[in-house]
Design an enzyme around this catalytic site. Structure first.
Site, PDB file in Angstrom:
ATOM      1  N   TRP A 337      -5.311  35.211 114.707  1.00  0.00           N
ATOM      2  CA  TRP A 337      -5.196  35.684 116.090  1.00  0.00           C
ATOM      3  C   TRP A 337      -4.768  34.532 116.999  1.00  0.00           C
ATOM      4  O   TRP A 337      -4.024  34.719 117.966  1.00  0.00           O
ATOM      5  CB  TRP A 337      -6.539  36.248 116.555  1.00  0.00           C
ATOM      6  CG  TRP A 337      -6.550  36.710 117.994  1.00  0.00           C
ATOM      7  CD1 TRP A 337      -6.215  37.945 118.459  1.00  0.00           C
ATOM      8  CD2 TRP A 337      -6.910  35.938 119.150  1.00  0.00           C
ATOM      9  NE1 TRP A 337      -6.344  37.990 119.824  1.00  0.00           N
ATOM     10  CE2 TRP A 337      -6.772  36.775 120.277  1.00  0.00           C
ATOM     11  CE3 TRP A 337      -7.342  34.625 119.335  1.00  0.00           C
ATOM     12  CZ2 TRP A 337      -7.049  36.344 121.572  1.00  0.00           C
ATOM     13  CZ3 TRP A 337      -7.611  34.194 120.628  1.00  0.00           C
ATOM     14  CH2 TRP A 337      -7.462  35.052 121.721  1.00  0.00           C
ATOM     15  N   HIS A 338      -5.244  33.312 116.665  1.00  0.00           N
ATOM     16  CA  HIS A 338      -4.958  32.171 117.537  1.00  0.00           C
ATOM     17  C   HIS A 338      -3.503  31.736 117.488  1.00  0.00           C
ATOM     18  O   HIS A 338      -3.020  31.109 118.429  1.00  0.00           O
ATOM     19  CB  HIS A 338      -5.867  30.990 117.181  1.00  0.00           C
ATOM     20  CG  HIS A 338      -7.229  31.139 117.749  1.00  0.00           C
ATOM     21  ND1 HIS A 338      -8.197  31.937 117.176  1.00  0.00           N
ATOM     22  CD2 HIS A 338      -7.806  30.618 118.864  1.00  0.00           C
ATOM     23  CE1 HIS A 338      -9.287  31.889 117.911  1.00  0.00           C
ATOM     24  NE2 HIS A 338      -9.085  31.106 118.941  1.00  0.00           N
ATOM     25  N   GLY A 339      -2.814  32.011 116.416  1.00  0.00           N
ATOM     26  CA  GLY A 339      -1.415  31.608 116.400  1.00  0.00           C
ATOM     27  C   GLY A 339      -0.760  31.873 115.065  1.00  0.00           C
ATOM     28  O   GLY A 339      -1.434  32.035 114.040  1.00  0.00           O
TER      29      GLY A 339
END
Lengths: 487, 81
Positions: A337-339
């Site tokens: 989700w973060h990248g």
């Protein structure tokens, strides 16, 4: 338009004046706030304003459709899947497509095929620069939470498109959260805002706390320590173990200051407009366990994954092996989700492995001890040390954007030939403030806030000016963006 | 806006917060046996109490609660403050 600029201060003040001037005129007030929110978004990246509107319309239609379908379970599911497909489709395309294409291309070349895939990003020859629309992960999860909550009959569908659009785009939390669920926010839109003087004081105080975390902790550590050491593999290798270790501890404080600072400014800004947003950080490095860490770090995102993914997978209701598999999957996806990058996959994997190991250990220990776990000040202290260092070492994977830097991070730990170089005094100040902000008991923090709120308005103004002067004296000259703006 | 709630509503909120199956808890269920009542379950529950009932309570106020009925009493007391 970044939170820590004079432009934002002017924007927020204008929004405040207009909002309260329209206190008795609900539709106009909400319309003004919606225009302000879209203006704010366009100020960051005007190209993707349309995506925000598409996401809003999709979930407004899906929510209404689910409510209209009522007892027709198949129709309700169709609307839910429509929302999931559109939102996750947009998120997947803009955030993950290039990562996917790049890896497919590498794999095909490794197999001997000459592959040339189409890319979205300019760095791969595609049409767009900076392809990830600002805040897309945040507002996508927020709108999805609404549709899923309507589907689960936990919230009534919003009847006003204006109100719903404002819920999705409310500028203080649009770009980097907190991710707010509909039942937290929509009832606040329904009620006439109460002008409470203490909200102004409390809002200003929280904004000041946020600016301190961003300008004094995050930006100082970033500019003078972390970004210098972590620039690339060569700079990591050349730092030597003591400086690299200090930079790694510094990064733990930098990322906390950056994101918790953003959240504080968001919550404080909303409070000035009479809205209450949920707390997003709660001294996370004081956590005694990894589970507690995720209930103190980026709380709104953790709760999203907990309520909408972990629950959907069966949580801990389907036996030991399935519980562990669910924990593994959720933390891996939190990483992704973060990248779109292998470092984020590895970061998620790092937490997945530790979460599963710790939970399995606890399950076994509880079974053997008949359901009781010993707790003492020593076990608490060890728990804090262990949890902090799992997060700290995971931070290396988060910060290093390429494999060479990760390899250099491991190699440099064997190089104790160099001592610490002389560092600016502001670095030590930032570290001290970061530590103190965690060590301060919550009741003391609240007492200081209450004292600030009780001050006469001119004294509050003078205190704000004095604090800003002090922050600007310490912070580096260059303007830095927020780390989580990239997500 | 604070509103009154009955103990069954508190049971439902605890079920939702701890990801327990609906109907799996009762007003006198021993909370020590509820698997999902860990730190995340607690944070989730406090958020639900804030959003649904309009009452802000601190985790330490729930330390002595043994059953959902005890939790209901604490929340009713907080709502009356």
């Amino acid at each position: 338009m970044y939170f820590h600029t004079f432009t934002y201060a002017l924007f927020l003040w204008s929004a405040y004046v207009v909002f309260w001037a329209l206190r008795k005129r609900r539709s106009l007030r909400h319309a003004a706030l919606l225009v302000a929110s879209y203006w704010f978004y366009a100020g960051i990246d005007p190209r993707f304003v349309g995506l925000l509107a598409v996401s809003t319309l999709t979930d407004f239609v899906a929510g209404a459709g689910i409510a209209r379908a009522d007892a027709d379970e198949r129709a309700r599911k169709r609307y839910l899947w429509f929302s999931l497909a559109v939102n996750l489709g947009i998120l997947g395309f803009f955030k993950y497509y290039d990562f996917f294409a790049e890896n497919v291309e590498h794999a095909m070349r490794a197999l001997g095929a000459d592959a040339h895939l189409w890319y979205l990003g300019a760095e791969h020859g595609g049409p767009l620069r900076y392809v990830v629309p600002a805040g897309i992960s945040f507002y996508t999860f927020q709108t999805l939470s609404y549709t899923i909550d309507v589907y689960r009959r936990r919230v009534k569908p919003c009847e006003s498109l204006l109100d719903f659009a404002l819920y999705v785009s409310f500028f203080p939390q649009l770009i980097a959260g907190p991710i707010v669920r509909a039942r937290t926010f929509l009832p606040q839109l329904a009620a006439e805002p109460l002008r409470d003087d203490s909200d102004v004081g409390a809002g200003l105080f929280q904004i000041l706390q946020g600016l301190a975390k961003k300008l004094v902790i995050a930006d100082v550590l970033g500019a003078h320590l972390v970004d210098v050491v972590y620039r690339d593999a060569a700079s990591i290798q050349g730092a030597g173990a003591p400086l690299f270790a200090l930079a790694t501890y510094g990064f733990a404080l930098q990322i906390y200051g950056d994101f918790a600072g953003y959240s504080d400014i968001a919550i404080g800004s909303a409070r000035l407009l009479g809205f209450r947003l949920p707390k997003n950080f709660d001294a996370p490095y004081k956590s005694k366990s990894l589970e507690e860490f995720w209930s103190r770090w980026h709380i709104s995102m953790s709760l999203w994954f907990y309520h909408f993914l972990y629950d959907a997978l069966g949580a801990d209701r389907r036996g030991r092996a399935r519980t562990l598999a669910n924990l593994f999957a959720v933390h891996l996806l939190i990483g992704l989700w973060h990248g779109a990058g292998w470092n984020f996959v590895l970061w998620g994997l790092w937490f997945s492995v530790w979460m599963v190991a710790v939970r399995a250990f606890r399950m076994t220990a509880l079974r053997r001890s008949g359901g009781k776990m010993p707790a003492s000040p020593l076990t608490s202290a060890l728990g804090i040390l262990f949890t902090f260092h799992v997060a700290l070492l995971g931070g290396i994977l988060f910060r290093c954007t390429d494999a060479a830097s990760i390899r250099a991070s491991i190699a440099v730990l064997g190089d104790w030939s160099q001592g610490l170089p002389a560092l600016p005094w502001t670095v030590w100040l930032a570290i001290a403030i970061g530590v103190v902000s965690h060590a301060t008991p919550e009741r003391l923090d609240r007492a200081i806030g209450a004292r600030f709120v009780a001050l006469p308005r001119p004294v509050q103004g003078a205190a704000v000016a004095l604090c800003l002067y002090a922050f600007l004296a310490v912070t580096p000259d260059r303007l830095t963006t927020f780390v989580y703006f990239n997500f | 806006v604070t509103r009154a709630v009955d103990v069954d509503e508190i049971v439902e909120l605890i079920e939702e917060a701890t990801l327990s199956l609906p109907g799996s808890l009762a007003p006198d269920t021993d909370l020590a046996g509820v698997k999902g009542l860990d730190s995340m379950g607690l944070v989730s529950f406090l958020g639900l109490v804030r959003d649904v009932i309009g009452v802000e309570i601190a985790p330490k106020e729930l330390v002595r609660c043994r059953t959902p009925r005890d939790v209901h009493a604490v929340i009713a007391q907080a709502a009356a403050r």
